[in-house]
Design a protein around this motif. Structure first.
Motif, PDB file in Angstrom:
ATOM      1  N   SER A  76      11.563   7.285  -8.171  1.00 15.75           N
ATOM      2  CA  SER A  76      12.655   6.843  -7.297  1.00 15.75           C
ATOM      3  C   SER A  76      12.139   6.556  -5.889  1.00 15.75           C
ATOM      4  CB  SER A  76      13.749   7.911  -7.245  1.00 15.75           C
ATOM      5  OG  SER A  76      14.240   8.173  -8.532  1.00 15.75           O
ATOM      6  N   ILE A  77      11.532   5.397  -5.733  1.00 18.76           N
ATOM      7  CA  ILE A  77      10.904   5.006  -4.478  1.00 18.76           C
ATOM      8  C   ILE A  77      11.602   3.752  -3.954  1.00 18.76           C
ATOM      9  CG2 ILE A  77       8.737   4.272  -3.389  1.00 18.76           C
ATOM     10  CD1 ILE A  77       8.730   7.150  -4.490  1.00 18.76           C
ATOM     11  N   LEU A  78      11.998   3.765  -2.716  1.00 16.62           N
ATOM     12  CA  LEU A  78      12.629   2.610  -2.109  1.00 16.62           C
ATOM     13  C   LEU A  78      11.633   1.453  -2.042  1.00 16.62           C
ATOM     14  CD1 LEU A  78      15.236   1.637  -0.752  1.00 16.62           C
ATOM     15  CD2 LEU A  78      14.279   2.400   1.422  1.00 16.62           C
ATOM     16  N   GLY A  79      11.987   0.323  -2.601  1.00 15.73           N
ATOM     17  CA  GLY A  79      11.123  -0.854  -2.548  1.00 15.73           C
ATOM     18  C   GLY A  79      10.051  -0.913  -3.612  1.00 15.73           C
ATOM     19  N   ALA A  80      10.040   0.043  -4.555  1.00 12.66           N
ATOM     20  CA  ALA A  80       9.022   0.050  -5.607  1.00 12.66           C
ATOM     21  C   ALA A  80       9.614   0.714  -6.854  1.00 12.66           C
ATOM     22  CB  ALA A  80       7.778   0.792  -5.152  1.00 12.66           C
ATOM     23  N   HIS A  81       8.864   0.657  -7.930  1.00 11.86           N
ATOM     24  CA  HIS A  81       9.283   1.268  -9.196  1.00 11.86           C
ATOM     25  C   HIS A  81       8.375   2.453  -9.527  1.00 11.86           C
ATOM     26  CE1 HIS A  81      12.327  -1.736 -10.207  1.00 11.86           C
ATOM     27  NE2 HIS A  81      11.536  -2.542  -9.505  1.00 11.86           N
ATOM     28  N   GLY A  82       7.965   3.159  -8.495  1.00  9.93           N
ATOM     29  CA  GLY A  82       7.142   4.337  -8.669  1.00  9.93           C
ATOM     30  C   GLY A  82       5.967   4.329  -7.721  1.00  9.93           C
ATOM     31  N   ARG A  83       5.471   5.542  -7.461  1.00 13.92           N
ATOM     32  CA  ARG A  83       4.345   5.693  -6.541  1.00 13.92           C
ATOM     33  C   ARG A  83       3.432   6.801  -7.034  1.00 13.92           C
ATOM     34  NH1 ARG A  83       5.426   7.785  -0.479  1.00 13.92           N
ATOM     35  NH2 ARG A  83       3.821   9.388  -0.646  1.00 13.92           N
ATOM     36  N   VAL A  84       2.132   6.591  -6.826  1.00 15.66           N
ATOM     37  CA  VAL A  84       1.102   7.594  -7.078  1.00 15.66           C
ATOM     38  C   VAL A  84       0.256   7.651  -5.813  1.00 15.66           C
ATOM     39  CG1 VAL A  84      -0.978   8.145  -8.411  1.00 15.66           C
ATOM     40  CG2 VAL A  84       1.040   7.234  -9.578  1.00 15.66           C
ATOM     41  N   ASP A  85      -0.049   8.863  -5.353  1.00 14.78           N
ATOM     42  CA  ASP A  85      -0.863   9.023  -4.146  1.00 14.78           C
ATOM     43  C   ASP A  85      -2.300   9.356  -4.515  1.00 14.78           C
ATOM     44  OD1 ASP A  85       1.429   8.602  -2.713  1.00 14.78           O
ATOM     45  OD2 ASP A  85       1.634  10.662  -2.005  1.00 14.78           O
ATOM     46  N   LEU A  86      -3.222   8.727  -3.823  1.00 12.97           N
ATOM     47  CA  LEU A  86      -4.642   9.030  -3.928  1.00 12.97           C
ATOM     48  C   LEU A  86      -4.960   9.949  -2.760  1.00 12.97           C
ATOM     49  CD1 LEU A  86      -7.446   8.527  -5.228  1.00 12.97           C
ATOM     50  CD2 LEU A  86      -7.667   6.555  -3.694  1.00 12.97           C
ATOM     51  N   LEU A  87      -5.200  11.226  -3.058  1.00 10.14           N
ATOM     52  CA  LEU A  87      -5.421  12.235  -2.028  1.00 10.14           C
ATOM     53  C   LEU A  87      -6.893  12.610  -1.974  1.00 10.14           C
ATOM     54  CD1 LEU A  87      -2.441  14.571  -2.958  1.00 10.14           C
ATOM     55  CD2 LEU A  87      -2.503  12.834  -1.170  1.00 10.14           C
ATOM     56  N   GLY A  88      -7.447  12.591  -0.776  1.00  4.47           N
ATOM     57  CA  GLY A  88      -8.854  12.915  -0.618  1.00  4.47           C
ATOM     58  C   GLY A  88      -9.056  14.093   0.301  1.00  4.47           C
ATOM     59  N   ALA A  89     -10.285  14.250   0.708  1.00  5.55           N
ATOM     60  CA  ALA A  89     -10.664  15.352   1.595  1.00  5.55           C
ATOM     61  C   ALA A  89      -9.951  15.227   2.934  1.00  5.55           C
ATOM     62  CB  ALA A  89     -12.179  15.337   1.797  1.00  5.55           C
ATOM     63  N   TYR A  90      -9.674  16.356   3.514  1.00  3.73           N
ATOM     64  CA  TYR A  90      -9.115  16.426   4.858  1.00  3.73           C
ATOM     65  C   TYR A  90      -7.757  15.736   4.983  1.00  3.73           C
ATOM     66  CZ  TYR A  90     -14.064  17.340   5.264  1.00  3.73           C
ATOM     67  OH  TYR A  90     -15.324  17.809   5.053  1.00  3.73           O
ATOM     68  N   GLY A  91      -7.002  15.727   3.901  1.00  5.93           N
ATOM     69  CA  GLY A  91      -5.652  15.186   3.942  1.00  5.93           C
ATOM     70  C   GLY A  91      -5.557  13.673   3.956  1.00  5.93           C
ATOM     71  N   ARG A  92      -6.638  13.005   3.702  1.00  3.98           N
ATOM     72  CA  ARG A  92      -6.581  11.535   3.653  1.00  3.98           C
ATOM     73  C   ARG A  92      -5.765  11.108   2.446  1.00  3.98           C
ATOM     74  NH1 ARG A  92     -12.921  10.490   4.905  1.00  3.98           N
ATOM     75  NH2 ARG A  92     -12.856  11.113   7.086  1.00  3.98           N
ATOM     76  N   ARG A  93      -4.892  10.109   2.630  1.00  4.79           N
ATOM     77  CA  ARG A  93      -3.974   9.691   1.569  1.00  4.79           C
ATOM     78  C   ARG A  93      -3.819   8.173   1.574  1.00  4.79           C
ATOM     79  NH1 ARG A  93       0.957  12.337  -0.318  1.00  4.79           N
ATOM     80  NH2 ARG A  93       0.341  13.967   1.127  1.00  4.79           N
ATOM     81  N   ASP A 155     -12.839   0.771  -2.639  1.00 10.55           N
ATOM     82  CA  ASP A 155     -12.646   0.881  -1.191  1.00 10.55           C
ATOM     83  C   ASP A 155     -11.718   2.048  -0.848  1.00 10.55           C
ATOM     84  OD1 ASP A 155     -14.285  -1.297  -0.759  1.00 10.55           O
ATOM     85  OD2 ASP A 155     -12.633  -2.715  -0.433  1.00 10.55           O
ATOM     86  N   LEU A 156     -10.637   2.204  -1.602  1.00 15.62           N
ATOM     87  CA  LEU A 156      -9.692   3.289  -1.341  1.00 15.62           C
ATOM     88  C   LEU A 156     -10.334   4.647  -1.608  1.00 15.62           C
ATOM     89  CD1 LEU A 156      -6.445   1.764  -2.892  1.00 15.62           C
ATOM     90  CD2 LEU A 156      -7.057   1.928  -0.461  1.00 15.62           C
ATOM     91  N   LEU A 157     -11.066   4.757  -2.712  1.00 15.41           N
ATOM     92  CA  LEU A 157     -11.737   6.012  -3.036  1.00 15.41           C
ATOM     93  C   LEU A 157     -12.791   6.343  -1.976  1.00 15.41           C
ATOM     94  CD1 LEU A 157     -12.052   8.399  -4.945  1.00 15.41           C
ATOM     95  CD2 LEU A 157     -13.568   6.983  -6.360  1.00 15.41           C
ATOM     96  N   SER A 158     -13.507   5.346  -1.512  1.00 15.95           N
ATOM     97  CA  SER A 158     -14.478   5.551  -0.438  1.00 15.95           C
ATOM     98  C   SER A 158     -13.779   6.054   0.826  1.00 15.95           C
ATOM     99  CB  SER A 158     -15.226   4.248  -0.128  1.00 15.95           C
ATOM    100  OG  SER A 158     -15.991   3.833  -1.232  1.00 15.95           O
ATOM    101  N   ALA A 159     -12.633   5.470   1.141  1.00 19.67           N
ATOM    102  CA  ALA A 159     -11.912   5.841   2.363  1.00 19.67           C
ATOM    103  C   ALA A 159     -11.408   7.281   2.324  1.00 19.67           C
ATOM    104  CB  ALA A 159     -10.738   4.894   2.584  1.00 19.67           C
ATOM    105  N   VAL A 160     -10.889   7.720   1.182  1.00 25.49           N
ATOM    106  CA  VAL A 160     -10.325   9.074   1.124  1.00 25.49           C
ATOM    107  C   VAL A 160     -11.370  10.152   0.868  1.00 25.49           C
ATOM    108  CG1 VAL A 160      -8.041   8.226   0.417  1.00 25.49           C
ATOM    109  CG2 VAL A 160      -9.647   9.062  -1.324  1.00 25.49           C
ATOM    110  N   SER A 161     -12.475   9.774   0.245  1.00 30.98           N
ATOM    111  CA  SER A 161     -13.468  10.792  -0.122  1.00 30.98           C
ATOM    112  C   SER A 161     -14.619  10.901   0.878  1.00 30.98           C
ATOM    113  CB  SER A 161     -14.064  10.485  -1.499  1.00 30.98           C
ATOM    114  OG  SER A 161     -14.897   9.337  -1.457  1.00 30.98           O
ATOM    115  N   GLY A 162     -14.835   9.844   1.650  1.00 28.91           N
ATOM    116  CA  GLY A 162     -15.971   9.835   2.564  1.00 28.91           C
ATOM    117  C   GLY A 162     -17.269   9.413   1.894  1.00 28.91           C
ATOM    118  N   ASP A 163     -17.228   9.126   0.588  1.00 27.43           N
ATOM    119  CA  ASP A 163     -18.397   8.639  -0.151  1.00 27.43           C
ATOM    120  C   ASP A 163     -18.285   7.119  -0.290  1.00 27.43           C
ATOM    121  OD1 ASP A 163     -18.879  11.306  -0.406  1.00 27.43           O
ATOM    122  OD2 ASP A 163     -19.137  11.295  -2.569  1.00 27.43           O
TER     123      ASP A 163
END
Length: 167
Positions: A76-93, A155-163
């Protein structure tokens, strides 16, 4: 069972099926990058659906270090039909959203004066939504949706993980 509950159950099943498809794509990409993927279950609660079980993924790199987790946020997400968050180190999302072809729209209605001429305008919230699928939407004033592919996910995994990851 009422028609409303039947529809809500169908919508939730559809969201969970889309999440499973997303996780399968990501598992395939991670295999090529020597990233181990483990699946777990979590409990979610949404007003529309109540409490339900959903899968989450943990992405483990060399040395058994957790790089990130993919955690379902809800259907139940406004403007979408679902959401999944990619969470990394130090609270990066980073947020991944499921969008239908064309994407969400916003319609405004304006009337000039009392009983005057009415005008209606509809515009798309995001550019770039060509097909149904999982997207990452750029933050900021120009919101453009990018269909998730190995390059975007790396790119997203690199951004949240620092690798650094290359598709």
């Amino acid at each position: 069972m009422s028609m409303v509950l039947d529809e809500q159950n169908a919508v939730l099943k559809c969201y969970l099926a889309h999440v499973a498809e997303l996780y399968q794509m990501i598992a395939t990409w991670c295999e090529a990058w020597d990233v181990q993927v483990t699946q777990h279950e979590i409990q979610l609660e949404e007003e529309r659906h109540g409490v339900y079980t959903a899968p989450m993924l943990r992405l483990i790199g060399n040395g058994e270090r957790e790089l990130a987790a993919l955690v379902p946020f809800g259907e139940s997400i406004l403007g979408a039909h679902g959401r999944v968050d990619l969470l990394g180190a130090y609270g990066r999302r980073e947020k991944l959203v499921y969008l239908l072809e064309g994407g969400p729209t916003l319609t405004t209605h304006a009337e000039v004066g009392v009983g005057g001429e009415a005008a209606e305008r509809t515009r798309r919230l995001y550019r770039g939504v060509e097909v149904d699928g999982w997207y990452w939407v750029t933050p900021g004033p120009i919101r453009r949706a990018h269909l998730l592919d190995p390059e975007i996910f790396a790119d997203l995994l690199s951004a949240v993980s620092g690798d650094g990851f290359q598709p």
